[in-house]
Write an enzyme that holds these catalytic residues in place. Structure first.
Site, short mmCIF file in Angstrom:
data_model
loop_
_atom_site.label_atom_id
_atom_site.label_comp_id
_atom_site.label_asym_id
_atom_site.label_seq_id
_atom_site.Cartn_x
_atom_site.Cartn_y
_atom_site.Cartn_z
N GLY A 28 0.86 -1.17 -0.01
CA GLY A 28 0.17 0.13 0.01
C GLY A 28 0.81 1.05 -0.02
N ASN A 29 0.08 2.38 0.17
CA ASN A 29 0.89 3.68 0.36
C ASN A 29 0.41 4.37 1.31
OD1 ASN A 29 -1.06 5.41 -0.88
ND2 ASN A 29 -0.84 4.01 -2.61
N ARG A 30 0.87 5.57 1.52
CA ARG A 30 0.49 6.56 2.72
C ARG A 30 -0.36 7.38 2.33
NH1 ARG A 30 5.97 9.11 4.08
NH2 ARG A 30 4.77 10.13 5.68
N SER A 31 -1.24 7.62 1.39
CA SER A 31 -2.22 8.47 1.17
C SER A 31 -3.60 8.31 2.08
CB SER A 31 -2.81 8.33 -0.61
OG SER A 31 -3.69 9.10 -0.65
#
Ligand code: CTP
Length: 407
Positions: A208-211
């Protein structure tokens, strides 16, 4: 610190005005609550006095030497009426001054935001439609109500937007004036992707990512406030839908692609704000990967995900505007804007909103600063501000490039 007048009229949603008041005072504003007599059937004056630290009166006969019915409006930086009932809208549109709130509305020089809440029939009634049109024509902001459960068992448009949404938008109006929420997107359909995709490794793990989705939510909230019909394609964002906004929830890049391509067919503007994972694990294990098992992976082969923005550009309908985002860092080869210009050309979109994330700012943070690059060569630098303030600047850049009904 700004001086906010919080007008409260007599509907059951008046209880949410106490929450809104709390948000305003926590943001450091001096708030004077002016309820109608009807509002006090729902929430007591003591609640508003305790939370605001200011006296509460409803009529023009109290505090006469202070000429309160004139002074409160004159001194305000912003008036927010939440909830604004059908009756309050009618009295405001008619220019009545039969209680302290309507008298205050007649003396206020500052921006005024009405936040309607009423039964669907009342909201849709031609009398209310006319009153709303009159107030907007005079420069007041009238937010659309949220859609959902009303008092009693029925549901439809008429709910008060969540206090957090109203507080965020009020902050934009304080910073930028009424023009930030002008109804210039009325009749436009917009689709916005938000959040970050998750690409499964097994049933419990993902890449995933930090958005956080905060900027996408702000874009949706501001577009709805400016009259657009808004769909949010939300990748893994756990937040209530902003008022009047339809949310389509997705998880992976593939799901986001399918949703965006389908929703964009009917949209005047498509905004790719989501952080889409460029890669996904080649295979997602059907069962949880275990340590020490024969199936324990020593590495995770990745494959490319589709580029949704590039695909939206190639499938763009006539007159449709496609907007991309780029979180960039400068490096030894080039600075942030040079990288961004190259990306704008590579993706082929009409506008690219560029964040400088060199120092790790932006993700999950309330504030943002961006530059909007246009395919026609335009460069608009938006001043640092809340994500809602930035959203207002982005929609202005979009509205300038797309005539109403341009599709
Ligand atoms: N984007 C997309 N599909 C992807 C990757 C990105 O639609 N698979 C969109 C993003 O939503 C954003 C824009 O493309 O609007 C730019 O995203 P970014 O990650 O900066 O672009 P990349 O093409 O991945 O560029 P880079 O090589 O710099 O990672």
């Amino acid at each position: 610190m700004s001086r906010i007048v919080l007008g409260v009229s007599g509907g059951v949603a008046a209880y949410k005005a106490a929450l809104l008041l709390r948000l305003f005072t926590e943001a450091g504003h001096d708030v004077r609550v002016v309820p109608t007599p009807g509002a006090l059937h729902f929430v007591g004056a003591a609640t508003f006095e305790a939370l605001s630290g200011n006296p509460v009166t409803t009529d023009v006969w109290s505090d006469v030497p202070e000429v309160a019915h004139v002074r409160i409006g004159q001194e305000a930086d912003l008036v927010v009426v939440a909830p604004a009932t059908a009756d309050l809208l009618a009295r405001a549109a008619g220019g009545r001054a039969d209680d302290l709130l309507t008298a205050t509305l007649l003396t206020a020089h500052c921006p005024v935001v009405f936040v309607p809440a009423m039964h669907t029939e009342m909201w849709l009634h031609p009398a209310t439609r006319d009153n709303v049109a009159t107030l907007r024509r005079r420069g007041a902001i009238v937010l659309p109500p949220a859609v959902g459960r009303l008092t009693g068992p029925d549901s439809g448009p008429g709910r008060l937007p969540e206090p957090a949404d109203v507080a965020a938008l009020a902050g934009v109006v304080l910073a930028q004036g009424s023009a930030a929420l002008a109804p210039d997107l009325a009749g436009r359909r917009v689709v916005i992707s938000a959040g970050g995709t998750r690409e499964p490794l097994d049933p419990v793990r993902y890449l995933g990512n930090r958005s956080s989705g905060k900027q996408g939510w702000a874009l949706a909230r501001v577009a709805a406030a400016r009259g657009a019909e808004v769909t949010l394609v939300a990748a893994n964002v756990d937040a209530p839908a902003p008022f009047g906004v339809r949310v389509v929830s997705v998880g992976t890049a593939e799901e986001l692609r399918t949703a965006m391509l389908s929703e964009a067919q009917e949209a005047d503007v498509a905004v790719m704000n989501a952080a889409v994972a460029d890669f996904r694990p080649e295979t997602a294990a059907a069962t949880k990967l275990k340590k020490g098992a024969a199936s324990e992976p020593s590495s995770v082969p990745l494959i490319r995900n589709p580029d949704v923005l590039a695909e939206l550009v190639t499938k763009r309908t006539p007159g449709q505007l496609v907007v991309g985002f780029a979180a960039e860092t400068g490096d030894d080869e080039a600075d942030v804007l040079t990288h961004a210009r190259a990306k704008l050309a590579r993706k082929g979109c009409d506008l690219l909103v560029v964040n400088d994330v060199s120092a790790g700012q932006v993700f999950g943070r309330p504030d943002n600063a961006v530059v909007v690059l246009a395919a026609d060569g335009g460069v608009t630098e938006l001043p640092p501000g809340s994500k809602d303030a930035v959203a207002a600047g982005i929609w202005t850049a979009i509205a300038l490039r797309q005539a109403p009904g341009g599709r």
